[in-house]
Design a protein around this motif. Structure first.
Motif, PDB file in Angstrom:
ATOM      1  N   ASP A 380       0.871  -1.181   0.000  1.00 55.08           N
ATOM      2  CA  ASP A 380       0.000   0.000   0.000  1.00 55.08           C
ATOM      3  C   ASP A 380       0.898   1.219   0.000  1.00 55.08           C
ATOM      4  O   ASP A 380       1.858   1.278   0.769  1.00 55.08           O
ATOM      5  CB  ASP A 380      -0.878   0.037   1.267  1.00 55.08           C
ATOM      6  CG  ASP A 380      -2.137  -0.813   1.114  1.00 55.08           C
ATOM      7  OD1 ASP A 380      -2.265  -1.538   0.105  1.00 55.08           O
ATOM      8  OD2 ASP A 380      -2.999  -0.743   2.015  1.00 55.08           O
ATOM      9  N   GLU A 388      -4.055   5.915   2.277  1.00 52.07           N
ATOM     10  CA  GLU A 388      -3.808   5.007   1.146  1.00 52.07           C
ATOM     11  C   GLU A 388      -4.183   5.652  -0.185  1.00 52.07           C
ATOM     12  O   GLU A 388      -5.307   6.067  -0.395  1.00 52.07           O
ATOM     13  CB  GLU A 388      -4.627   3.725   1.343  1.00 52.07           C
ATOM     14  CG  GLU A 388      -4.431   2.759   0.188  1.00 52.07           C
ATOM     15  CD  GLU A 388      -5.396   1.569   0.234  1.00 52.07           C
ATOM     16  OE1 GLU A 388      -5.905   1.246   1.324  1.00 52.07           O
ATOM     17  OE2 GLU A 388      -5.631   0.980  -0.837  1.00 52.07           O
ATOM     18  N   GLY A 391      -3.173   0.653  -3.751  1.00 51.27           N
ATOM     19  CA  GLY A 391      -3.140  -0.681  -3.171  1.00 51.27           C
ATOM     20  C   GLY A 391      -2.740  -1.661  -4.251  1.00 51.27           C
ATOM     21  O   GLY A 391      -3.217  -1.561  -5.382  1.00 51.27           O
TER      22      GLY A 391
HETATM   23 MG    MG Z   1      -6.675  -1.101  -0.460  1.00 56.02          MG
END
Ligand code: MG
Ligand code: 4AD
Length: 465
Positions: A380, A388, A391
């Motif tokens: 991440d 975030e 990902g």
């Molecule tokens: Mg994610």
């Protein structure tokens, strides 16, 4: 006025020859002046900057001048001259004015400046006319263009993955159903269940949450692909970072391990931010001045510094020792919340962070299993102010390991047989990631709510326009 003679305001301001006869068209931002002369600030969206139009009132009917108010749309033909005023290189001395459309000052919602972002969201059909949304939408375009340029220059193939899908294997979030059945009169099986075999596709279908699984099929033939399309998640999360409809960029590469995947993600993000700094100067300077005077500094910082890379286990140790009071507890095995991610990025490392090797329980079935039996090769990318932004992972390419995990999780094999086939026929080590386009735009524009970086946001209870 001949429409095709129009020159964009951006071109006039940047390279228009003083002394030439020009035609400009656009929306009036303001009209000032006295009974003899009008100064009209005209904007056509090609740039954040307005061109000033100077008109001798005596040359125009009273009725026409009265209609030239904030928000109205006009065309002007006139002489481009060097501007005696400061702030602009050139202005237009009007010879002809045409009023295309009035905007009644009594009812035009953008009559005054300085509306709240909340109010502007309620008039999403008009907010592109503000300086702020003009800037955001031009930057959004520039980033979309730069994304295609980046991958095209690297020899990636743009793969169009489906928007309607019958697979829910990703498990990335609740899905929106797609159906043509009459909801008031659903066909039933003998046991009284809904008979989906009578639906359009002969089975249940949904809007996609990610193009990854189909992207992998492309990578197993073209070796490096990317997708860039809308994705849909019916999570009821009313946060400044979640949309029900958002755009995602998902590169997928054969012969990349997790390190190559991280290198690509870091290079890609830096390229995009550098592109914005070089190509969206006026808009970024405006946003820096009006909303966030550390914006440019933050963008430059990310471009010029390497991202911190560490394992999830180490990150949890840091969080446990931080002495910080978090709303959600941290312990090994917990899914990190944005408060944890932002602590690591903003307080501890003070730079973007890439976390790897997460516990397998909190990540998707397809991630490559590490030898410890506990973690998977996930990554991440965490950004300041956002948490975030990306990902991704290396993918499990070994058939037996993948099928074991699928069985453990109770995913029906009949739903993923086509995905499993890639591991049966010419499997290859491969990796990929997903960048949330609007999360990127939050970072690049300095906006604080994701609803303000997409023209028509879709969130719970919000589907107007
Ligand atoms: Mg994610
Ligand atoms: O981490 P996510 O769920 O990963 C995937 O979907 C993988 N299939 C990607 C891949 O490996 N190809 O989502 C990826 C990114 C997140 O990091 C975030 O930036 C964004 O998509 N995202 C959202 N953006 C706005 N609203 C939402 N509801 C989002 N959910 C995820």
């Amino acid at each position: 006025m001949v429409l095709t003679e129009r020159v964009k305001v951006k071109a006039l301001l940047e390279s228009g020859q003083a002394g030439s006869l020009v035609v400009a068209m656009g929306w009036v931002r303001t009209r000032r002046g006295n009974k003899n002369v009008s100064f009209i600030a005209l904007n056509d969206g090609s740039t954040i900057n307005n061109i000033q139009v100077v008109a001798d009132n005596a040359n125009y009917p009273e009725e026409l001048l009265k209609g030239i108010t904030t928000g109205s749309c006009i065309g002007v033909k006139g002489l481009l001259v060097e501007s005696p005023g400061s702030g602009q290189r050139v202005e237009i001395q009007a010879q002809e004015l045409e009023l295309f459309g009035t905007a009644d000052p009594e009812t035009y919602p953008l009559q005054k400046k300085g509306h709240s972002m909340e109010f502007l969201r309620e008039i999403a059909h008009l907010r592109p006319r503000t300086n702020t949304f003009g800037a955001v939408l031009r930057i959004r375009h520039a980033m979309a263009f730069a994304i295609h340029k980046y991958f095209n220059d690297k020899g990636f193939t743009y793969l169009h993955t489906p928007i309607i899908t019958a697979s829910d294997a990703e498990g990335a979030g609740a899905m929106f159903r797609v159906t043509t059945l009459d909801v008031n009169n659903l066909p039933r099986t003998e046991e009284g269940k809904i008979n989906w075999s009578e639906d359009f596709f002969g089975k249940e279908a949904n809007l996609t949450v990610s193009g990854q699984l189909e992207g992998e099929l492309g990578a197993m033939a073209l070796s490096e692909i990317y997708t860039f399309g809308p994705t849909f998640r019916a999570e009821n999360s009313n946060t400044p970072r979640h949309l029900a409809e958002f755009w995602m960029i998902e590169p997928e590469m054969a012969f990349y391990d997790i390190v190559a995947n991280m290198d690509l993600a870091e290079d890609f993000l830096k390229y995009l931010i550098r592109y914005a700094l070089e190509n969206c100067k006026d808009d970024l300077e405006f946003l820096n001045k009006m909303y966030d005077n550390e914006l440019l500094e933050r963008l430059l910082f990310v471009v010029n510094n390497s991202f911190e890379r560490l394992e999830y286990t180490k990150a949890v140790e840091i969080l446990e020792k931080s002495g910080q009071k978090f709303e959600f507890p941290v312990f090994w095995g917990a899914d990190l919340q944005s408060e944890h991610e932002r602590y690591l990025v903003e307080k501890h490392f003070k730079k973007p962070v890439i976390l790897t090797n997460y516990p397998k329980e909190i990540k998707a079935f397809y991630m490559k299993q590490n030898d410890d039996g506990k973690t998977v090769r996930a990554m991440d990318v965490l950004f300041p102010k956002i948490g975030e932004i990306i990902g991704g992972s290396q993918r499990e390419e070994i058939y037996q390991k993948l099928i074991n995990r699928i069985n453990e999780l109770g995913i029906p094999e009949k739903d993923v047989w086509w995905y499993l086939d890639t591991r049966k026929f010419g499997t290859a080590p491969h990796s990929g990631f997903g960048l949330g386009f609007e999360r990127l735009l939050l970072f690049v524009t300095g906006m604080t709510n994701i609803r303000d970086v997409i023209p028509f946001p879709r969130t719970p209870n919000n589907c107007e326009f």
